[in-house]
Design an enzyme around this catalytic site. Structure first.
Site, short mmCIF file in Angstrom:
data_model
loop_
_atom_site.label_atom_id
_atom_site.label_comp_id
_atom_site.label_asym_id
_atom_site.label_seq_id
_atom_site.Cartn_x
_atom_site.Cartn_y
_atom_site.Cartn_z
CE1 TYR A 1 -6.09 1.65 -0.92
CE2 TYR A 1 -6.84 3.31 0.62
CZ TYR A 1 -6.40 2.03 0.36
OH TYR A 1 -6.27 1.14 1.39
CE LYS B 1 0.20 2.20 1.21
NZ LYS B 1 -0.92 3.00 1.55
N1 PLP Z 1 -4.09 7.08 -0.42
C1 PLP Z 1 -3.52 6.20 -1.26
C2 PLP Z 1 -3.18 6.61 -2.66
C3 PLP Z 1 -3.25 4.90 -0.82
O1 PLP Z 1 -2.69 4.00 -1.67
C4 PLP Z 1 -3.59 4.54 0.52
C5 PLP Z 1 -3.35 3.18 1.03
O2 PLP Z 1 -3.07 2.26 0.27
C6 PLP Z 1 -4.20 5.50 1.34
C7 PLP Z 1 -4.40 6.75 0.85
C8 PLP Z 1 -4.62 5.17 2.75
O3 PLP Z 1 -3.51 5.18 3.59
P1 PLP Z 1 -3.32 4.25 4.88
O4 PLP Z 1 -3.36 2.83 4.43
O5 PLP Z 1 -2.00 4.69 5.44
O6 PLP Z 1 -4.47 4.56 5.80
#
Ligand code: PLP
Length: 385
Positions: free
Chosen positions: A108, A205
């Site tokens: 990501y 998510k």
């Molecule tokens: N890990 C994955 C696979 C993600 O898709 C995301 C965000 O899109 C994150 C971590 C980061 O999370 P956050 O946006 O809640 O900080």
């Protein structure tokens, strides 16, 4: 429900009951939102429920932390203000400057940015590698490697990594295996049971599931690791607030039923896209031709609600498809009840343009929601032009 009963209970039962007993004073079936920063002490140090200050602990957050730990089959859970806050706490809480981390070469974008632009300045080196290739991971490991970071399925290309095999490779090297389980969720995949040391989530998510809260979580089995994560959760302070914890816990209670519908709808949409001439390639680990299909079938209960595809007609057509969709909302993020469409190259993954993590310009990513599937297919059919 007693602790013993709970540990034998099925996933859906744990999702609804773990982490909270109806409150002794009122019998409230759902945990209250404890909107308090501090707690009255009965004499100095006389803490009633172990709570003294809400950065260190809050009962609504405790309920969420117990619940997600039970779902991941871990010992302790920790809730954070965002997925990235959870990641930073794990990384800087468990590692030291001078250490080295192996990262997915299709991580990501925000995770890559955190390691490359923030934690690198703190003295932590990283090497991106193809985690589906165990030899590539072994080659990326250095004497100072202390962590292998895994996403499976990956965002946005739905690559699959073998958690059990990677746990062996990491442990042989004296490194921890951390799995970002955001895409799969504990309903479909439980990395701690496959040898991983730490599970992290963007609970923004599927865990929250309603696109109404940003949050993160960490779950571990080992109690020494739990102590370190807990110490740094308090010391670094990026905790989930009580309202956010409450919303996330409410989401987790329906995770199983939502995930089944996300998977049902995604499977129908994949069948439609895969048979359509306007589509160049479909990325979904449930497809028999996907290079990670067998590993995914071994370690996941089903293949999830995320689907990516490349369109014929290049970037311009991909952008048109995103613009024309109506039931699919054009937006970043994923994992909510509503279907979302996005162009990773210009949106979620714009921060990795020009790096080896750059994604194809004709790629479209779908977060398939739980609406009536025929409406979703009709919408895509029209959007493809
Ligand atoms: N890990 C994955 C696979 C993600 O898709 C995301 C965000 O899109 C994150 C971590 C980061 O999370 P956050 O946006 O809640 O900080």
């Amino acid at each position: 429900m007693s602790q013993e009963h709970r540990s034998k209970a099925g996933f859906e039962t744990r999702a609804i009951h773990a982490g909270y007993e109806p409150d002794a004073m009122t019998g409230a079936v759902i945990p209250p939102i404890y909107a308090t920063s501090t707690y009255k002490q009965d004499g100095v140090g006389g803490l009633r429920g172990g709570y003294e200050y809400s950065r260190s602990g809050n009962p609504t957050r405790t309920a969420l932390e117990g619940n997600i730990a039970a779902l991941e089959e871990g010992e302790r859970g920790f809730a954070f203000a965002s997925g990235l806050a959870a990641e930073d706490t794990v990384v800087r809480g468990l590692l030291d400057p001078g250490d080295h981390v192996v990262l997915p070469n299709d991580a990501y974008g925000g995770t890559h940015r955190l390691f490359d632009k923030v934690e690198q300045r703190w003295g932590l080196a990283n090497t991106p590698a193809a985690l589906s290739d165990l030899d590539a991971v072994r080659a990326a490991i250095r004497p100072e490697t202390r962590m292998v970071w895994v996403e499976t399925p990956t965002n946005p290309l739905l690559g699959i990594a073998d958690i059990e095999a990677l746990a062996s490779v990491a442990h042989e090297a004296g490194a921890l295996l951390v799995v970002d389980n955001t895409f799969a969720t504990p309903y479909l995949q439980r990395p701690l049971t496959l040898g991983a040391d730490v599970v992290i989530h963007s609970t923004t998510k599927y865990a929250g599931g309603h696109s109404d809260v940003v949050g993160g979580a960490v779950v571990v089995r080992d109690l020494d690791l739990a102590d370190k994560v807990g110490y740094h959760q308090n010391a670094m302070g990026a905790v989930a607030g009580p309202f956010d914890a409450w919303l996330t816990l409410r989401g987790l209670k329906t995770l199983a039923v939502r995930m089944d519908r996300h998977c049902d709808n995604a499977e129908r949409i994949v069948a439609f896209l895969d048979a359509d001439d306007r589509v160049e390639h479909v990325y979904y680990p449930g497809l028999a031709g996907h290079p990670g299909h067998e590993v995914a079938a071994k370690q996941m209960a089903r293949f999830g609600g995320m689907v990516s595809f490349r369109v014929r007609g290049g970037e311009e057509h991909a952008l048109e498809v995103c613009d024309r969709a109506e039931v699919f909302t054009l937006a970043e993020s994923l994992g909510g009840i509503e279907s979302l469409i996005e162009h990773p190259g210009r949106m979620t993954h714009a921060s990795v343009a020009g790096t080896e993590l750059e994604v194809p310009a004709d790629l479209v990513r779908l977060s398939v929601g739980i609406e009536t599937v025929e409406d979703l297919i009709t919408d895509l059919d029209r959007a493809l032009g």
